[in-house]
Design a protein around this motif. Sequence first.
Motif, mmCIF file in Angstrom:
data_model
loop_
_atom_site.group_PDB
_atom_site.id
_atom_site.type_symbol
_atom_site.label_atom_id
_atom_site.label_comp_id
_atom_site.label_asym_id
_atom_site.label_seq_id
_atom_site.Cartn_x
_atom_site.Cartn_y
_atom_site.Cartn_z
ATOM 1 N N TYR A 1 15.323 49.979 54.367
ATOM 2 C CA TYR A 1 15.682 49.404 52.737
ATOM 3 C C TYR A 1 15.834 51.145 52.015
ATOM 4 C CZ TYR A 1 10.805 51.583 51.064
ATOM 5 O OH TYR A 1 10.538 52.234 50.860
ATOM 6 N N ASN A 2 16.512 49.685 50.452
ATOM 7 C CA ASN A 2 17.020 50.494 49.589
ATOM 8 C C ASN A 2 15.631 50.935 48.577
ATOM 9 O OD1 ASN A 2 16.958 52.000 46.696
ATOM 10 N ND2 ASN A 2 19.633 51.225 46.568
ATOM 11 N N PRO A 3 14.878 51.952 48.361
ATOM 12 C CA PRO A 3 13.390 52.381 47.942
ATOM 13 C C PRO A 3 13.508 52.456 46.313
ATOM 14 C CG PRO A 3 14.265 54.513 48.339
ATOM 15 C CD PRO A 3 15.143 53.351 48.905
ATOM 16 N N LEU A 4 14.809 52.373 45.336
ATOM 17 C CA LEU A 4 15.258 52.617 44.534
ATOM 18 C C LEU A 4 14.940 51.183 43.498
ATOM 19 C CD1 LEU A 4 17.597 55.416 43.715
ATOM 20 C CD2 LEU A 4 15.254 55.603 43.448
ATOM 21 N N ALA A 5 16.086 50.390 45.056
ATOM 22 C CA ALA A 5 15.648 48.970 44.244
ATOM 23 C C ALA A 5 14.936 48.623 44.905
ATOM 24 C CB ALA A 5 17.565 48.312 45.195
ATOM 25 N N HIS A 6 14.173 48.207 45.218
ATOM 26 C CA HIS A 6 12.281 48.209 45.941
ATOM 27 C C HIS A 6 12.157 47.927 44.847
ATOM 28 C CE1 HIS A 6 9.530 46.197 48.343
ATOM 29 N NE2 HIS A 6 8.958 47.426 47.302
ATOM 30 N N PHE A 7 11.844 49.398 44.021
ATOM 31 C CA PHE A 7 10.607 49.434 43.069
ATOM 32 C C PHE A 7 11.357 49.268 41.569
ATOM 33 C CE2 PHE A 7 8.957 51.653 46.367
ATOM 34 C CZ PHE A 7 7.920 51.333 46.487
ATOM 35 N N ASN A 8 12.164 48.617 41.714
ATOM 36 C CA ASN A 8 13.324 48.424 40.035
ATOM 37 C C ASN A 8 12.073 47.333 39.511
ATOM 38 O OD1 ASN A 8 14.967 49.531 38.027
ATOM 39 N ND2 ASN A 8 16.842 48.208 38.805
ATOM 40 N N ARG A 9 11.373 47.217 39.683
ATOM 41 C CA ARG A 9 10.729 45.880 38.881
ATOM 42 C C ARG A 9 11.162 45.743 36.987
ATOM 43 N NH1 ARG A 9 4.632 45.548 40.754
ATOM 44 N NH2 ARG A 9 4.592 43.653 39.636
ATOM 45 N N PRO A 10 11.095 44.443 37.023
ATOM 46 C CA PRO A 10 10.751 43.731 35.188
ATOM 47 C C PRO A 10 10.509 44.658 34.950
ATOM 48 C CG PRO A 10 11.285 41.696 36.588
ATOM 49 C CD PRO A 10 11.127 43.286 37.457
ATOM 50 N N VAL A 11 10.677 45.386 33.167
ATOM 51 C CA VAL A 11 10.075 45.795 32.413
ATOM 52 C C VAL A 11 8.713 44.973 31.901
ATOM 53 C CG1 VAL A 11 11.448 47.632 31.970
ATOM 54 C CG2 VAL A 11 10.928 46.241 30.087
ATOM 55 N N THR A 12 7.427 45.422 31.817
ATOM 56 C CA THR A 12 6.814 44.649 30.714
ATOM 57 C C THR A 12 6.472 45.292 29.282
ATOM 58 O OG1 THR A 12 5.015 44.514 32.382
ATOM 59 C CG2 THR A 12 4.110 43.325 30.101
ATOM 60 N N LEU A 13 6.673 43.904 27.837
ATOM 61 C CA LEU A 13 6.846 44.556 26.837
ATOM 62 C C LEU A 13 5.294 44.316 26.129
ATOM 63 C CD1 LEU A 13 10.044 42.401 25.394
ATOM 64 C CD2 LEU A 13 9.664 44.399 25.738
ATOM 65 N N LEU A 14 4.671 45.683 25.424
ATOM 66 C CA LEU A 14 3.208 45.768 24.982
ATOM 67 C C LEU A 14 3.184 45.962 23.737
ATOM 68 C CD1 LEU A 14 2.257 47.788 27.742
ATOM 69 C CD2 LEU A 14 1.962 45.261 28.144
#
Length: 260
Positions: free
Chosen positions: A209-222
């Motif tokens: 798998y491509n780990p850079l794609a796998h962990f590229n989850r959306p940002v959370t606004l704080l």
Amino acid sequence: MNPLAGISTQEWQVLAGPLRLRSEAERDVPRSLVASELLNDAVCSALLDELGPVIGSPSRRITASLLGKRLSFLLTGACLYAMSAYDKGLTLSLDNTYIEYGHDDGLWASSLPLRSLDAAVAPPEQREAWRLAIATQLFAGLLQPLWRSLHGVTGVSRRILWENTAVRVYSLYEKRLAKLECVATRQRCAEDFRWLTDEAPASVFGLDYNPLAHFNRPVTLLDNGTRAVRFRRTCCFYYQASNPVEYCSTCPLIRPKATR
């Protein structure tokens, strides 16, 4: 004197400055080894046992994760910056790369010494193939064997090690390369980042798998939408080696419950 063939003095100042590229002669001899040596279980174990008390780590597994974070910054930073910003390819291979692990007064002191600092210039009409070769050498050729060794010796999750890597790559492109003045260079960097996190095949990483794609989850606004954080999926265990306890800004353990 600029020891890197084909790189301007200004480029070298960036690579040797914040990204900590060094010549072989500048390495921290007592606290460094050729990357290929870390594939030896006995050598890897001895390094982790030496480093653990220095960084306040309670176990080899946590030491491996924290060393992996530092190596992720060093090994991806100069290589990908040179590739995307300068169209120059550094040779980050097991036999050309030194692993430094110096840590003084609570801070990492390590750099990235290379035996050969010659840089390959991207061929104008074959850049995609050249980029594929540079990335494959970095990830599948260097990082994957190192992470496999750390996992084998300590049992640390390979996904933690790869997310350590992914976080550093995201930061490089989103916080450093995205601020370059030249519009054309910024566009090239953005395209490289999109390729790495979207199109690069699993073979580039030596994985399924491509780990850079796998962990590229959306940002959370704080903070009422004024701060964007991409929280990690895995914990790097930094809080277990800090006194008093501290958490990384992207630690999943401090992610607001409402956003989980």
